[in-house]
Structures are given as structure tokens and as C-alpha cells.
Design a protein around this motif. Structure first.
Motif, mmCIF file in Angstrom:
data_model
loop_
_atom_site.group_PDB
_atom_site.id
_atom_site.type_symbol
_atom_site.label_atom_id
_atom_site.label_comp_id
_atom_site.label_asym_id
_atom_site.label_seq_id
_atom_site.Cartn_x
_atom_site.Cartn_y
_atom_site.Cartn_z
ATOM 1 N N THR A 31 -1.818 121.479 146.545
ATOM 2 C CA THR A 31 -0.568 120.747 146.762
ATOM 3 C C THR A 31 -0.803 119.637 147.792
ATOM 4 O O THR A 31 -1.790 119.675 148.537
ATOM 5 N N LEU A 35 3.246 114.972 153.783
ATOM 6 C CA LEU A 35 4.577 115.397 153.330
ATOM 7 C C LEU A 35 5.687 114.611 154.012
ATOM 8 O O LEU A 35 5.584 114.261 155.184
ATOM 9 N N CYS A 61 5.365 123.648 149.817
ATOM 10 C CA CYS A 61 4.956 123.209 148.472
ATOM 11 C C CYS A 61 4.741 124.400 147.543
ATOM 12 O O CYS A 61 5.149 124.379 146.378
ATOM 13 N N HIS A 64 7.943 125.838 146.274
ATOM 14 C CA HIS A 64 8.511 124.996 145.216
ATOM 15 C C HIS A 64 7.919 125.387 143.856
ATOM 16 O O HIS A 64 8.624 125.471 142.849
#
Lengths: 305, 187
Positions: A31, A35, A61, A64
């Protein structure tokens, strides 16, 4: 600087970690590390970079992705935390993080045991292991055969500091007592799971059903060194929002703008019951290598460049 | 000002108006917990040691410390007088402040004097000093007692063990860190 033999060991251990998870049908993910926002955690200071942040952990991440229907994920990645520098800390370090949907922290503890046992299966590669695949450090042998020791936070505080954990927390002395009086005693005969933390110390962990003052969170200790932090994930968006609000309130006055991760909270509603853990890869390699500091097992230190 | 994240072994900080040097340092941070800076410090005036844990928001003043090259002039009673080799300013330190250093001070010796807030607090000597042996028992040939050293007294009154061949009036080199004999000095 790492010698070629240290680099070799690091490579062997990275491959062994991947084999372990791939054989258990986990998906490896990579990921983003840069950010736009972070999970609000008052005790962790990020590096800021042109309005964005270097990740302090891949948790945001990876959750998610769990919410999008990936049930088993692992990741080996670099994390960045400002001001963390010491024998067992570097501002940039390698994290092994994994999540397993449908599990609680209990099943996850068992998998941690199997992971470390498996990684220690080729002891000839690592000078910190003896012939039987047990860890040797400071002339003591830590037996890795299962099951490992387990101790609640409260029992450990009572035994090693003579004070209940709740009381230490109320006095604002929890971290200090943990570091100076409790941690040095943990995980010398066998690795030890310290578990059931006061709920305020597990911002992303699920409360225990029979005692909501405790969070289903554990830490792994070997030779007094903290190696990993896992929990049954909190998947209740409303409760998570209240906890983030508390964290954000503790962070007022910091130089950076802290925002509520709204999309993360929205995705949490779709996340199944899950257990997850972050394990310090460099620290594990340090123990396996018989090294005194994690600087000795990273490929290059920033100071060498 | 220093903040806790500046702390490290060897750093000098000021606490309650006194200078301290950090002799041991360890950074700790429990998972999800606060950063703790564990230190062992020595008071640079009294020598007292203590351990203390600090947190991220703790701040420390920088002590006003200065080292100056000075020459040892003489001692009188309990006072040891030194002169700045550039400004010729004279100061003194007491025997207590100098501790074991008094064993190695001879007239005109150049030393580094440490000042805190313009007050002298400590002296660092050269690592090696040459001192004259003022008293030594002669070496008895054929001595079979098995000892390979004998005690002597040097010009400062300090006593130490040296090889048996050292005679009165000779000069010997001493390591000021350990107080031990190094070699005989031929002039």
C-alpha cells in the motif's frame, strides 16, 4: 554498516516470512507510504512532506482493503516515526503487519507462535539460535516450543511492580512502570504475550465482551524486548469516532493539522470482525542474529549516506 | 534550550541551576505509549549521580560551561591557585573540588580548568605526567620475596607501586586516569 552475511540473513528471513504467509493463502500487498492523512495517534509523530505524511504504520490502508473484501492480508513495509531513535528504535524501520478476518486476538497469538517457530526452523542461518531452534541471548535460552507464556497486564503489574495497572494508569505512571519495572522481566524462559490492556490504551482495539474496561490487545515480548502489538480490531465506526475524538483532543497545539479520517470510518462499517498485528521485523532479525541493536541488522543507516 | 529528544550520552544540561553530564542514556517507547528518555546523570560540581526518566515535552537549559588553559601556580592550605595563560587572571579551587587530581599537580603544569557561570568547578589534567620520585627504598639484590613492585613516594606526596629498579631522584611517567606507573623517564 551491515556486512554481506547480515544482508544474507535479512534476505533469508524476508523470504521465509513471505513463504509462511503465502502458504497460508494470505495476499501480500504494498500500500502507499505517502499519505494525505493518518490515523490520529497522539503518541506517534510523523514526518511531514509537502502537505502529506510518510506512513507511521500501514494500518489505515490495510483496513481499507479488508473492508473491500480481502480477508487475509500481509505486508512488509517501511514505517517512519519522528524522534524515535535508540537501541531498539530507528526513525525508519521495517514492519511486518498482517490481518486475518474472522479471527480474534486469541487465534492470532497462536499464529504468531507458529510464525516465529517456523522462521526459527533453519537455525544454522542465524547465530542467535541454537541447534534446537531456541533463542539464545545474554547467556539465557528462550524456548520457542508452544504454547508460549501468557500474562495479563494487570497480573504483570502486580507481580513486577506491586501496583494494579489501573492505579498506575490513573497516576499517569503506566508507561514508566511498564518500561522500567515490567518489560525487563518478560519473555526470558519462553516468549510471552502480555494481554488485556486498559481500554484507553487500545484506541483501535475491540473491548472485551465480559469486561469493557479492557481491550483485546496483546504485545509480544522476547528477552524483555517488545516485538509486536496485536488486537481484535474495533469495527464499530461510532465507537472508533469517539476514540479518535479523544486522541485528537490530546493532540491540540501540535504543529500539524489533525483531521478525522472520515473515509476510514465509513469503510469500517464494511469491515468484518478481524484480528491484526504489527511486528517489528528488524527487532526479530536482531534477536535471530544475536545483534545488540537494530542498527546492526538494517542494510544501511542514514548516517552512512 | 535542549528538548528531551536531544538527550544523549555525554550531553551537558542544566537542572535547578547546576550543570549535569549524562553518563547513561536509553530511549524507550512502549507500543502505542509515550516516548521515555531514561538517563543517568552526574552533577558536575558535587559528583552526585542520579537516574531520571524524562518525557517528550521536558526542556533543559544549556549550562554556561567554558574550558580555559591555566597554569598551576602553588597550593596554600586547602587552596590550589591557577593562572590563565592568556589573561593572567588568577583563581583557586579547593582540595575537595580537585579530588585525586591533587596527586599529580606540580608547579607550572598546564591544565584545562572548567568554568560554570564563570566559577571554576573542575580541572582536567594531561593524561600523562612526569613526576620526581622523592622516596624509594633501595632494591635489595637477591630479594626472593617474589614481589615485582615496590612502593615509592613522588614529589606531590602521592604513593604508588613501581618496578624495583626505580631509584630516588629519578623521574617516572604516571597515567593520571588510573594513577598507575607507566615508564621511567630519562632526561
Amino acid at each position: 554498516m551491515a556486512t554481506s552475511v547480515t544482508l544474507q540473513r535479512r534476505s533469508v528471513l524476508l523470504q521465509a516470512v513471505r513463504s509462511f504467509f503465502l502458504s497460508r493463502r494470505y495476499l501480500e500487498v504494498d500500500t502507499p507510504v505517502l499519505l494525505p492523512l493518518l490515523i490520529p495517534e497522539s503518541q506517534i509523530v510523523p514526518f511531514c512532506c509537502e502537505g502529506r505524511f510518510l506512513q507511521t504504520s500501514p494500518e489505515l490502508c490495510m483496513k481499507h482493503l479488508l473492508a473491500r473484501g480481502c480477508p487475509r492480508l500481509f505486508q512488509l513495509c517501511h514505517c517512519f516515526r519522528r524522534g524515535e531513535s535508540g537501541r531498539y528504535h530507528l526513525p525508519e524501520f521495517t514492519m511486518l503487519e498482517w490481518y486475518h478476518a474472522g479471527w480474534s486476538y486469541l487465534e492470532l497469538m497462536a499464529e504468531v507462535e507458529e510464525l516465529v517457530r517456523t522462521l526459527a526452523g533453519n537455525p544454522d542461518d542465524f547465530p542467535g539460535l541454537d541447534r534446537q531452534g531456541n533463542l539464545v541471548r545474554e547467556q539465557r535460552t528462550v524456548a520457542l516450543h508452544r504454547p508460549w507464556s501468557r500474562m495479563t497486564v494487570d497480573a504483570a503489574f502486580l507481580e513486577f511492580a506491586g501496583i494494579p495497572a489501573r492505579e498506575a494508569l490513573a497516576d499517569g505512571r503506566f508507561d514508566e512502570i511498564l518500561v522500567t519495572e515490567v518489560e525487563p522481566n518478560l519473555g526470558w524462559e519462553q516468549p510471552l504475550f502480555l494481554y488485556d490492556y486498559p481500554v484507553t490504551l487500545g484506541s483501535l482495539a475491540r473491548p472485551k465482551k465480559d469486561d469493557p474496561s479492557l481491550a483485546e490487545r496483546f504485545e509480544l515480548y522476547i528477552c524483555g524486548i517488545e516485538l509486536g502489538n496485536g488486537f481484535s480490531e474495533l469495527v464499530d465506526p461510532e465507537e472508533q469516532r469517539r476514540r479518535f475524538e479523544r486522541e485528537i483532543a490530546m493532540m491540540t497545539g501540535r504543529e500539524r493539522q489533525v483531521v478525522m479520517p472520515e473515509r476510514f470510518l465509513a469503510s469500517l462499517a464494511a469491515m468484518p470482525e478481524t484480528a491484526g498485528i504489527a511486528l517489528g521485523f528488524d527487532r526479530l532479525l536482531m534477536l535471530f542474529s544475536g545483534a545488540g541493536t537494530i542498527s546492526e541488522v538494517v542494510p544501511l543507516a542514514a548516517e552512512e549516506l | 534550550m535542549y528538548s528531551a529528544s536531544d538527550l544523549r550520552k555525554g550531553l551537558k544540561v542544566q537542572i535547578d541551576g547546576e550543570p549535569y553530564i549524562i553518563t547513561e542514556f536509553e530511549f524507550s517507547k512502549p507500543g502505542k505509549g509515550q516516548a521515555l528518555y531514561r538517563t543517568k546523570m552526574r552533577n558536575m560540581i558535587t559528583g552526585n549521580q542520579f537516574t531520571q526518566t524524562y518525557r517528550s515535552n521536558d526542556k533543559f537549559e544549556k549550562p554556561d560551561l567554558e574550558e580555559r588553559t591555566m597554569q598551576f601556580l602553588y597550593s596554600q592550605d586547602n587552596e590550589y591557585h591557577f593562572m590563565d595563560t592568556t589573561s593572567y587572571e588568577q583563581i583557586f579551587l579547593t582540595r575537595e573540588q580537585l579530588g585525586d587530581n591533587v596527586n599529580f599537580l606540580v608547579d607550572n603544569m598546564e591544565v584545562q580548568v572548567l568554568f560554570f557561570d564563570n566559577r571554576p568547578i573542575d580541572v582536567s589534567l594531561p593524561i600523562f605526567v612526569n613526576l620526581v620520585v622523592t622516596r624509594a627504598d633501595p632494591w635489595v639484590k637477591g630479594d626472593t620475596s617474589g614481589t615485582d613492585t615496590k612502593p615509592v613516594t613522588v614529589e606531590t606526596g602521592y604513593q604508588l607501586q613501581v618496578p624495583p629498579f626505580i631509584n630516588e631522584g629519578e623521574k617516572i611517567q604516571i597515567d593520571t586516569r588510573t594513577g598507575e606507573y607507566i615508564t621511567r623517564v630519562k632526561e
